[in-house]
Design an enzyme around this catalytic site. Structure first.
Site, PDB file in Angstrom:
ATOM      1  N   HIS A  46       0.867  -1.166   0.000  1.00  0.00           N
ATOM      2  CA  HIS A  46       0.000   0.000   0.000  1.00  0.00           C
ATOM      3  C   HIS A  46       0.903   1.215   0.000  1.00  0.00           C
ATOM      4  O   HIS A  46       1.722   1.386   0.894  1.00  0.00           O
ATOM      5  CB  HIS A  46      -0.895   0.011   1.245  1.00  0.00           C
ATOM      6  CG  HIS A  46      -1.827   1.176   1.267  1.00  0.00           C
ATOM      7  ND1 HIS A  46      -3.149   1.088   0.885  1.00  0.00           N
ATOM      8  CD2 HIS A  46      -1.627   2.481   1.583  1.00  0.00           C
ATOM      9  CE1 HIS A  46      -3.712   2.277   0.990  1.00  0.00           C
ATOM     10  NE2 HIS A  46      -2.806   3.143   1.413  1.00  0.00           N
ATOM     11  N   CYS A  47       0.782   2.040  -1.015  1.00  0.00           N
ATOM     12  CA  CYS A  47       1.690   3.169  -1.141  1.00  0.00           C
ATOM     13  C   CYS A  47       0.972   4.465  -0.794  1.00  0.00           C
ATOM     14  O   CYS A  47       0.054   4.878  -1.517  1.00  0.00           O
ATOM     15  CB  CYS A  47       2.224   3.245  -2.565  1.00  0.00           C
ATOM     16  SG  CYS A  47       3.486   4.505  -2.746  1.00  0.00           S
ATOM     17  N   PRO A  48       1.355   5.132   0.293  1.00  0.00           N
ATOM     18  CA  PRO A  48       0.689   6.382   0.625  1.00  0.00           C
ATOM     19  C   PRO A  48       1.049   7.506  -0.335  1.00  0.00           C
ATOM     20  O   PRO A  48       0.259   8.428  -0.531  1.00  0.00           O
ATOM     21  CB  PRO A  48       1.188   6.695   2.033  1.00  0.00           C
ATOM     22  CG  PRO A  48       2.458   5.961   2.160  1.00  0.00           C
ATOM     23  CD  PRO A  48       2.371   4.770   1.266  1.00  0.00           C
TER      24      PRO A  48
ATOM     25  N   GLY B  88      -1.286   7.068  -2.865  1.00  0.00           N
ATOM     26  CA  GLY B  88      -2.640   7.144  -2.316  1.00  0.00           C
ATOM     27  C   GLY B  88      -3.494   5.956  -2.668  1.00  0.00           C
ATOM     28  O   GLY B  88      -4.709   6.069  -2.784  1.00  0.00           O
TER      29      GLY B  88
END
Lengths: 173, 492
Positions: free
Chosen positions: B193-195, B198
């Site tokens: 999950h890549c912030p 997003g």
């Protein structure tokens, strides 16, 4: 008083009626959903989309083994064709990359084209093979490509006791 | 279970009598019942824009930061450096820069807004079918008996792979899929999950993510190189002192941003190039699923053998469709009026309408009741057992995503256990979480034979608490649903 129906079988038929089988009016009006059989994915070849061809015992009395296996094998072939990595997919991929993937606003991906073929095939199979036997196949794409859902219908005239597996499963999807 | 069926029936009949006497205000309401699109009733924690066309994770703050950084840096470059470079060197520089910039933005938006490969949750019938199969396999369990964790083993290209059951989505996850606890979805070929983007990175948007970081590394190197060139050329001509203060500030900003970005982005690109050429996901690499340290004969069954084919397959393979059909319409559970003739009644139409309304509510209520009934059974065990085997899919574990940016330029971890342990502490403290979410059974199932994995396991012991933090959160939402359902039941 009101003849409020309420056996589990008769209640369960209602939510499924509209479920994409618009042309199979007879099935809807004259039969009630008894059971749902799920054909699971076969992961022995990796993550490619492939379904198990093992014949489920619940369909033993409803359809011939060969017909069922032919349908599943045909579906597996279609999915293999959609996910095939070869010349055409490379060309499509490179072209898309060069156009920053905007080309997909205009043209359909190969996968989408094959999915349409699959849905036509399933409809045809339902009309010709499965509906006459009181069965209906749901397109796997509607179930997240996880299962092939086969709905087993029984004549209204026959005993209303369902095979018990489906709960009042009224969500319909 | 059958109790749940009969009660709504009784409720329905009671309601029939009620609404027959009451004002028919319900009927126009049911007639005009708005048909919703599926994204509006999507169970995961995602945000949708443009009527379901765009899909992102819930927390998008860092994504806006990414956009701002790229836009500001590129904007300053094009505004202040390009005119000089175009006139003194070649106009190809802004042209190439422009192309790179457009490519970077295109890939970023594509990676951020597309469905990463979310698996829709199981329909109730599917879930019931799976439950039956599990019960058949495991045998009936007594009240105090802890059932074994739900796994299925499958042989893929000669390698045994365990398929785990997801309690939230009620499915056996396909191989390489994982449950993201930030988005509360199972994602196919889950990478991380890549912030910064997003969104989750999974099967459908991995290539966009990879092309984004690759082109961004070229862009940052490009901007960095040409800003330095600009400064050198200008200072050669006019001397440092005559450069205007404003230009200096811009230049400094660009240089600083690019300098720090280069380390992290180029490192990340290198890492993902390695992953792609060996056909692994970040998830698998960090867990060391296919590492030879796990045992002799442990290899990656998904790899095509050579790195060219792996890369081509990842970048140029067919793009699978979205399985969640965001813009489709929710099939309303309206029963057929023809089948609903109730015979007596002064206002048969009203009765039919109210009956349909009751049907609807009964159906919804039954669903909630069933969920409420089954959920405590499914979810009570993880809370009780704590760090035990049957942890819910929300357990977050594993090293941080290497896209944490400038602060943590991480490189491929050859010793997954140690790097996992070391970086876990950092992640725990940082606000920006980049989790590799996957269901991780700590103790009995996974026998961490290589010693490198042990530090990871011990660190895990400390992290049961944050893991449990997720359980109440998810339980809350489930309880909320159950309570909502029960309230509906009582109102019917």
């Amino acid at each position: 008083m009101s003849s409020a129906p309420r056996t589990a079988t008769e209640r369960t038929k209602l939510p499924y009626c509209h479920e994409s089988f618009h042309n199979l009016q007879e099935l809807r009006h004259s039969a009630s959903l008894a059971n749902k059989v799920f054909i699971q994915r076969d992961y022995t070849d990796g993550t490619v989309c492939k379904f198990q061809t093992k014949f489920p015992s619940e369909l033993d009395s409803r359809i011939e083994r060969t017909l069922f296996e032919d349908t599943v094998k045909m579906l597996n072939n279609y999915y293999a064709e959609a996910e095939k990595i070869g010349g055409q997919s490379y060309i499509e991929g490179c072209l898309a990359c060069l156009t920053v993937y905007l080309v997909f606003l205009c043209i359909e991906t190969r996968y989408d084209k094959v999915l349409k073929k699959i849905s036509r095939y399933i409809q045809e199979q339902n009309e010709k093979v499965y509906a006459p036997r009181g069965l209906l196949i749901t397109d796997p794409i509607e179930r997240g490509m996880r299962v092939i859902e086969i709905s087993v219908y029984e004549d209204r005239g026959s005993s209303g006791s369902s095979s018990g597996s489906s709960t009042t499963s009224s969500s319909g999807r | 279970m059958h109790l749940g069926v009969e009660e709504p029936i009784r409720e329905c009949q009671y309601n029939q009598i009620c609404t027959h006497n009451s004002s028919p205000m319900d009927t126009p309401h049911t007639k005009k019942k708005k048909i919703k699109r599926k994204w509006q009733v999507f169970p995961g924690r995602n945000k949708f824009y443009c009527n379901g066309r765009l899909m992102m994770a819930k927390q998008t703050g860092v994504f806006y930061l990414t956009m701002v950084l790229i836009l500001v840096t590129s904007g300053l470059f094009f505004a202040f450096d390009c005119p000089f470079l175009a006139s003194n060197l070649t106009p190809a520089i802004p042209a190439i820069g422009g192309v790179l910039f457009v490519f970077v933005m295109g890939m970023l938006l594509r990676a951020s807004f597309s469905d990463p490969g979310v698996l829709p949750r199981a329909t109730p019938e599917e879930a019931a079918d799976i439950e039956r199969q599990i019960d058949a396999t495991n045998g009936p369990s007594g009240p105090g008996y802890r059932p074994p964790p739900r796994t299925r083993e499958v042989l893929i290209n000669g390698q045994t792979v365990k398929l785990k059951y997801c309690f939230t989505c009620k499915i056996f996850r396909p191989p390489r899929a994982s449950h993201c606890s930030l988005c509360d979805n199972c994602v196919e070929r889950f990478d991380h999950h890549c912030p910064w983007v997003g969104n989750c990175v999974g099967r459908r948007n991995y290539r966009f993510f990879y092309l984004f970081i690759l082109s961004l590394s070229f862009l940052t190197i490009f901007i960095f190189a040409f800003v330095i060139t600009h400064v050198i050329l200008r200072s050669n001509r006019t001397g440092f002192l005559s450069i205007s203060v404003f230009l200096d500030g811009c230049t400094v900003l660009e240089v600083v941003v690019c300098f720090f970005s280069i380390w992290s982005i180029v490192g990340l690109s290198g890492f993902h190039t390695y992953l792609m050429s060996s056909n692994q996901t970040t998830n698998e690499d960090i867990k060391g699923s296919w590492s030879s340290k796990r045992g002799k004969g442990n290899y990656n069954p998904y790899s095509y053998g050579n790195f060219i084919t792996n890369c081509c397959a990842a970048l140029c393979g067919p793009l699978p469709p979205s399985l969640i059909d965001r813009r489709g319409f929710v099939q309303p559970d309206t029963p057929q009026p023809a089948a609903q003739t109730n015979g007596t009644g002064a206002c048969p139409s009203n009765q039919v309408q109210s009956h349909m309304c009751a049907q609807d509510q009964c159906i919804q209520s039954t669903k909630f009741v069933l969920q409420a009934a089954t959920n405590p059974l499914l979810h009570s065990q993880p809370v009780i057992l704590g760090g035990g085997a049957a942890l819910q899919a929300k357990t977050s574990l594993g090293g941080p995503c290497s896209t944490l940016g400038p602060s943590q330029p991480s490189l491929p971890s050859s010793i997954p256990g140690l790097s996992c342990g070391g970086e876990l502490m950092a992640v725990r403290d940082s606000e920006i979480h980049c989790h590799h979410h996957h269901q991780h059974f700590i103790s009995p199932e996974e026998t961490p034979s290589p010693p490198a994995a042990l530090p990871c396991a011990t660190h895990l012991g400390h992290h049961v608490h944050p893991a449990q933090l997720f359980d109440p959160a998810s339980q809350d939402s489930l309880h909320e649903d159950s309570v909502r359902g029960l309230v509906k039941l009582s109102s019917v």
